[in-house]
Design an enzyme around this catalytic site. Structure first.
Site, PDB file in Angstrom:
ATOM      1  CB  SER A 128     -13.620 -22.697 -22.041  1.00 19.85           C
ATOM      2  OG  SER A 128     -13.428 -23.979 -22.579  1.00 19.85           O
ATOM      3  CG  ASP A 173      -5.805 -25.390 -16.893  1.00 16.23           C
ATOM      4  OD1 ASP A 173      -4.637 -24.976 -17.022  1.00 16.23           O
ATOM      5  OD2 ASP A 173      -6.295 -26.302 -17.579  1.00 16.23           O
TER       6      ASP A 173
HETATM    7  C1  GLA Z   1      -4.163 -28.644 -19.380  1.00 14.31           C
HETATM    8  C2  GLA Z   1      -4.361 -29.068 -17.925  1.00 14.31           C
HETATM    9  C3  GLA Z   1      -3.377 -28.367 -17.000  1.00 14.31           C
HETATM   10  C4  GLA Z   1      -1.942 -28.470 -17.506  1.00 14.31           C
HETATM   11  C5  GLA Z   1      -1.872 -28.129 -18.995  1.00 14.31           C
HETATM   12  C6  GLA Z   1      -0.518 -28.387 -19.574  1.00 14.31           C
HETATM   13  O1  GLA Z   1      -4.507 -27.306 -19.552  1.00 14.31           O
HETATM   14  O2  GLA Z   1      -5.665 -28.812 -17.510  1.00 14.31           O
HETATM   15  O3  GLA Z   1      -3.497 -28.853 -15.697  1.00 14.31           O
HETATM   16  O4  GLA Z   1      -1.422 -29.732 -17.251  1.00 14.31           O
HETATM   17  O5  GLA Z   1      -2.822 -28.839 -19.769  1.00 14.31           O
HETATM   18  O6  GLA Z   1       0.426 -27.560 -18.997  1.00 14.31           O
END
Ligand code: GLA
Length: 397
Positions: A128, A173
């Site tokens: 989010s 993300d």
């Molecule tokens: C979180 C982080 C990502 C990634 C994941 C694990 O979502 O924001 O950058 O490292 O954890 O894969």
């Protein structure tokens, strides 16, 4: 895109500011496999989903900027000079972070009025925060003609997360949320920050997310600790990132690191390889292999990388007991949030009922179950299309 959310922010905006805004939709993401590989310059397999953040935004003549968070019914007003992260600022820090990082990028951001609303469960490991950052960076880039590419925008979002939310996240993300492709997952190379879309046919199976609805304390510092271990060991191996390491390389320095750290790095090396194996299995239409890889990923995350928790392990164990679930693992940073499961379509409801009952009995709280569609990344909502669609549905009104 979610039409209901778009309507909500349009209405909210009209009530508060009375001008016509630009509307942006920015999705959350899932990740099929490749967890904690992104900040090691490795591979991941995320996809944008049909849950996200809708943002209504327009320029303002006043000398402050205003943000209304619809879900929380909270207002925030700030001056764009000398922005600093707030203590316990929550969502405000993501917005402030984006504005401040745009300024660091040498861009002048004027004042604005905005309303945002979302339907991604917070803390569920569905990003989010990346959706929120991307909605603002995209909206501001458009509004003030900043001329940033999508790649530059996600770097701004990532910096906001590092410097204003205190999480030294990788790029997965923000990338998935910005670049998502409808009906596709993205095989992402986190070194080149380029991806290849895969339209995956899961045949008689589908994805199911089960949210443990827990977010354990200190998950941010534990995340940063993991990253620190990876960087320290990369240094010992004299490589830029663990993407370049093999198990043989790691074994050569085994005596110089603790057993705990050895196991963490081994997890990263194996997980990075699993992403490749996953994409090969898709090409060969080998759905069973996908399931196995999900279980292996969870095992590594839980036992070696140590980012799981009782609730997530419980959910994966219940999946293992069900013959109709091909694979299951925790998703995202860990210490709470969701598991992602590959389950037979016609067994979805039964498993949902079963796992919900058992979860409640074990933890005296409820889990939540979602199915998601793989969707398009951050975009401007064409309001005209929404209107004409509506007319098409109700031709006599
Ligand atoms: C979180 C982080 C990502 C990634 C994941 C694990 O979502 O924001 O950058 O490292 O954890 O894969």
């Amino acid at each position: 895109m979610n039409k209901k959310l778009v309507k909500v922010v349009k209405r909210g905006f009209k009530e508060h500011y009375k001008t016509r805004p630009l509307i942006i939709f920015s999705p959350g993401r899932i990740n099929l496999i490749g967890e904690h590989t992104d900040y090691n310059d490795g591979f991941a397999f995320p996809a944008a989903i049909n849950k996200g953040i809708a943002l209504a935004i327009s320029k303002s003549d006043s000398n402050t900027s205003k943000v209304y968070a619809f879900n929380k019914e909270e207002h925030y007003e700030f001056n764009a000079e000398n922005i600093k992260p707030l203590e316990n600022g929550g969502w405000r820090n993501y917005v402030l972070g984006v504005v401040a990082e745009l300024q660091m990028f040498g861009k002048h951001v004027g004042n604005f009025n905005s309303v945002f609303a979302g339907n991604i469960p917070v803390g569920a490991g569905m990003s989010s925060s990346a959706a929120l950052e991307n909605s603002f960076v995209f909206g501001l880039n458009e509004l003030f003609d900043l001329g940033l590419s999508k790649h530059e925008m996600i770097l701004v979002s990532q910096k906001a997360e590092h410097n204003f939310a205190g999480v030294k996240c990788g790029i997965m993300d923000q990338y998935a949320s910005m670049f998502g492709v409808k009906n596709s997952a993205l095989l992402l190379d986190c070194r080149t920050i380029e991806s290849q879309p895969y339209q995956i046919d899961f045949k008689e199976y589908k994805l199911m997310l089960v949210n443990s609805n827990v977010k354990h304390k200190l998950s941010e510092s534990a995340y940063n600790d993991r990253r620190e271990v990876c960087e320290r060991v990369s240094g010992l191996l004299q490589i830029d990132a663990l993407r370049e390491a093999s198990k043989e390389d790691l074994d050569r320095i085994k005596a110089d690191i603790t057993d705990e750290d050895y196991r963490k790095i081994l997890y990263v090396i194996n997980e990075n390889n699993r992403v490749q194996q996953f994409s090969e299995a898709i090409k060969k239409d080998n759905i069973e292999a996908l399931g196995d890889l999900l279980y292996q990923s969870h095992e590594g995350l839980s036992k070696n990388y140590k980012v799981s928790c009782d609730e997530l392990d419980f959910l994966v164990d219940r999946a293992k007991e069900n013959l109709h679930v091909l694979g299951s693992r925790m998703m995202g940073g860990g210490f709470g949030g969701c598991t992602i499961n590959l389950i037979k379509k016609d067994e979805f409801k039964k498993f949902k009922k079963d796992v919900s009952k058992k979860f409640r009995a074990a933890f005296e709280k409820d889990c939540s179950v979602y199915s998601v569609k793989l969707s398009r990344g951050t975009h401007i909502v064409d309001q005209h299309t929404i209107l004409s669609n509506k007319r098409l549905i109700k031709p006599n009104k």
